[in-house]
Design a protein around this motif. Sequence first.
Motif, PDB file in Angstrom:
ATOM      1  N   PRO A  23       9.005  36.388 -11.317  1.00 21.46           N
ATOM      2  CA  PRO A  23       8.338  37.668 -11.622  1.00 21.46           C
ATOM      3  C   PRO A  23       7.336  37.584 -12.774  1.00 21.46           C
ATOM      4  O   PRO A  23       6.301  38.278 -12.763  1.00 21.46           O
ATOM      5  CB  PRO A  23       9.507  38.592 -11.968  1.00 21.46           C
ATOM      6  N   ILE A  24       7.647  36.722 -13.765  1.00 18.33           N
ATOM      7  CA  ILE A  24       6.724  36.581 -14.897  1.00 18.33           C
ATOM      8  C   ILE A  24       5.400  35.996 -14.419  1.00 18.33           C
ATOM      9  O   ILE A  24       4.308  36.483 -14.794  1.00 18.33           O
ATOM     10  CB  ILE A  24       7.356  35.702 -15.988  1.00 18.33           C
ATOM     11  N   TYR A  25       5.459  34.956 -13.600  1.00 18.19           N
ATOM     12  CA  TYR A  25       4.226  34.384 -13.062  1.00 18.19           C
ATOM     13  C   TYR A  25       3.467  35.399 -12.219  1.00 18.19           C
ATOM     14  O   TYR A  25       2.217  35.469 -12.263  1.00 18.19           O
ATOM     15  CB  TYR A  25       4.544  33.151 -12.219  1.00 18.19           C
ATOM     16  N   GLY A  26       4.207  36.216 -11.486  1.00 16.52           N
ATOM     17  CA  GLY A  26       3.541  37.231 -10.655  1.00 16.52           C
ATOM     18  C   GLY A  26       2.808  38.266 -11.499  1.00 16.52           C
ATOM     19  O   GLY A  26       1.686  38.676 -11.153  1.00 16.52           O
ATOM     20  N   ILE A  27       3.417  38.686 -12.608  1.00 12.26           N
ATOM     21  CA  ILE A  27       2.754  39.666 -13.485  1.00 12.26           C
ATOM     22  C   ILE A  27       1.491  39.072 -14.097  1.00 12.26           C
ATOM     23  O   ILE A  27       0.425  39.723 -14.183  1.00 12.26           O
ATOM     24  CB  ILE A  27       3.742  40.127 -14.573  1.00 12.26           C
ATOM     25  N   VAL A  28       1.574  37.803 -14.534  1.00 14.21           N
ATOM     26  CA  VAL A  28       0.407  37.165 -15.149  1.00 14.21           C
ATOM     27  C   VAL A  28      -0.731  37.045 -14.141  1.00 14.21           C
ATOM     28  O   VAL A  28      -1.918  37.317 -14.457  1.00 14.21           O
ATOM     29  CB  VAL A  28       0.797  35.792 -15.723  1.00 14.21           C
ATOM     30  N   ILE A  29      -0.435  36.647 -12.936  1.00 13.85           N
ATOM     31  CA  ILE A  29      -1.483  36.528 -11.903  1.00 13.85           C
ATOM     32  C   ILE A  29      -2.080  37.902 -11.586  1.00 13.85           C
ATOM     33  O   ILE A  29      -3.296  38.045 -11.356  1.00 13.85           O
ATOM     34  CB  ILE A  29      -0.899  35.865 -10.648  1.00 13.85           C
ATOM     35  N   GLN A  84     -18.874  34.700 -19.674  1.00 13.27           N
ATOM     36  CA  GLN A  84     -18.783  33.531 -18.803  1.00 13.27           C
ATOM     37  C   GLN A  84     -17.674  32.574 -19.258  1.00 13.27           C
ATOM     38  O   GLN A  84     -16.866  32.088 -18.458  1.00 13.27           O
ATOM     39  CB  GLN A  84     -20.125  32.822 -18.784  1.00 13.27           C
ATOM     40  N   ILE A  85     -17.653  32.292 -20.560  1.00 14.33           N
ATOM     41  CA  ILE A  85     -16.599  31.398 -21.085  1.00 14.33           C
ATOM     42  C   ILE A  85     -15.212  32.016 -20.865  1.00 14.33           C
ATOM     43  O   ILE A  85     -14.255  31.335 -20.458  1.00 14.33           O
ATOM     44  CB  ILE A  85     -16.843  31.105 -22.575  1.00 14.33           C
ATOM     45  N   TYR A  86     -15.133  33.315 -21.092  1.00 13.68           N
ATOM     46  CA  TYR A  86     -13.846  33.998 -20.939  1.00 13.68           C
ATOM     47  C   TYR A  86     -13.370  33.975 -19.498  1.00 13.68           C
ATOM     48  O   TYR A  86     -12.187  33.693 -19.213  1.00 13.68           O
ATOM     49  CB  TYR A  86     -13.982  35.439 -21.433  1.00 13.68           C
ATOM     50  N   LEU A  87     -14.301  34.249 -18.563  1.00 13.90           N
ATOM     51  CA  LEU A  87     -13.899  34.257 -17.150  1.00 13.90           C
ATOM     52  C   LEU A  87     -13.561  32.860 -16.655  1.00 13.90           C
ATOM     53  O   LEU A  87     -12.681  32.693 -15.808  1.00 13.90           O
ATOM     54  CB  LEU A  87     -15.027  34.877 -16.311  1.00 13.90           C
ATOM     55  N   GLN A  88     -14.262  31.859 -17.181  1.00 15.07           N
ATOM     56  CA  GLN A  88     -13.921  30.489 -16.798  1.00 15.07           C
ATOM     57  C   GLN A  88     -12.516  30.113 -17.278  1.00 15.07           C
ATOM     58  O   GLN A  88     -11.717  29.536 -16.525  1.00 15.07           O
ATOM     59  CB  GLN A  88     -14.951  29.512 -17.368  1.00 15.07           C
ATOM     60  N   CYS A  89     -12.211  30.429 -18.507  1.00 17.53           N
ATOM     61  CA  CYS A  89     -10.853  30.141 -19.018  1.00 17.53           C
ATOM     62  C   CYS A  89      -9.805  30.949 -18.258  1.00 17.53           C
ATOM     63  O   CYS A  89      -8.689  30.447 -17.970  1.00 17.53           O
ATOM     64  CB  CYS A  89     -10.780  30.473 -20.515  1.00 17.53           C
ATOM     65  N   LEU A  90     -10.138  32.183 -17.907  1.00  8.63           N
ATOM     66  CA  LEU A  90      -9.215  33.014 -17.139  1.00  8.63           C
ATOM     67  C   LEU A  90      -8.981  32.422 -15.752  1.00  8.63           C
ATOM     68  O   LEU A  90      -7.858  32.423 -15.245  1.00  8.63           O
ATOM     69  CB  LEU A  90      -9.760  34.440 -17.027  1.00  8.63           C
ATOM     70  N   GLY A  91     -10.038  31.896 -15.146  1.00 11.99           N
ATOM     71  CA  GLY A  91      -9.892  31.264 -13.837  1.00 11.99           C
ATOM     72  C   GLY A  91      -9.021  30.020 -13.906  1.00 11.99           C
ATOM     73  O   GLY A  91      -8.191  29.768 -13.021  1.00 11.99           O
TER      74      GLY A  91
END
Length: 266
Positions: free
Chosen positions: A89-95, A120-127
């Motif tokens: 569930p923790i992984y599911g919440i993070v995703i 751009q940097i933020y979205l790349q790290c988020l991806g």
Amino acid sequence: GSSHFGPDLRTRGDRRRQVAAAMQNASVAGSAGVLGWNYNRGNFKYDQGQRWQRYTTGRKMAMAQVGMFRQDITDLAGVSMSKLKVYGPIYGIVITVCVTVFVEGRSGLKFPGPPVFISQIYLQCLGVGMSFMALATWLLFHAAMRAQVACVQLRTRKVRVPVPSQRQLDGSRKLLSTYEEQGLYDMFRIPFVMPNGAHSPENSDEEEDISKQKNYAKGGIPGIASKVRSIVTEAHEKGHTSHNARMPGLTSGNPSWYEKELDERE
């Protein structure tokens, strides 16, 4: 006339006494034979009951032991499955959070957006983080399934309950008619008068040596049995006897059928 019939009468009287003594001896021998037959037959029936009970008790203990092993396998596999259920569930919440940010396209919905290069940097790290979360989720389900499969495989292929087969059940029992397969000595042995026909088996590593036992634990008359055994052993070591003697009530022993069964096991 009396002198003529006197020797004949004495001869007839002697014959009658001889016949009576022979009949009495035959009666005593017959009674002893019946006593020995009934006693040894009763012992045989009791021993076979004990033999079957020993087999079933050993099987029950073996099945209980294997049952504990199977439970251990379930517990060890259950540790992985129960722990992984917590992380799922923790992984599911993070995703879910990562997907929400990707849908909006930027962070900070309540205030003006940051510069484009920072987004751009933020979205790349988020991806990258979302990719690792997806990989961790896949490994989580894979590990849980592998633990469950391993548990089932071990319980169904390796650690099976030792249920006896029909052949083992037939081999562990004894029919009463097998009493007739013994020797005549074992059938008509008179208790406390005639010794057993076979020696007692040697002690296993887990059993106490019989030479260290005292008093009634040895069997027979306490004290005298050990003295007689030591005397016979000493005479045998000096070469005075060809084999160790067995005396009724003083030396231990077993019926011949038990010694034969031990030889067949080896």
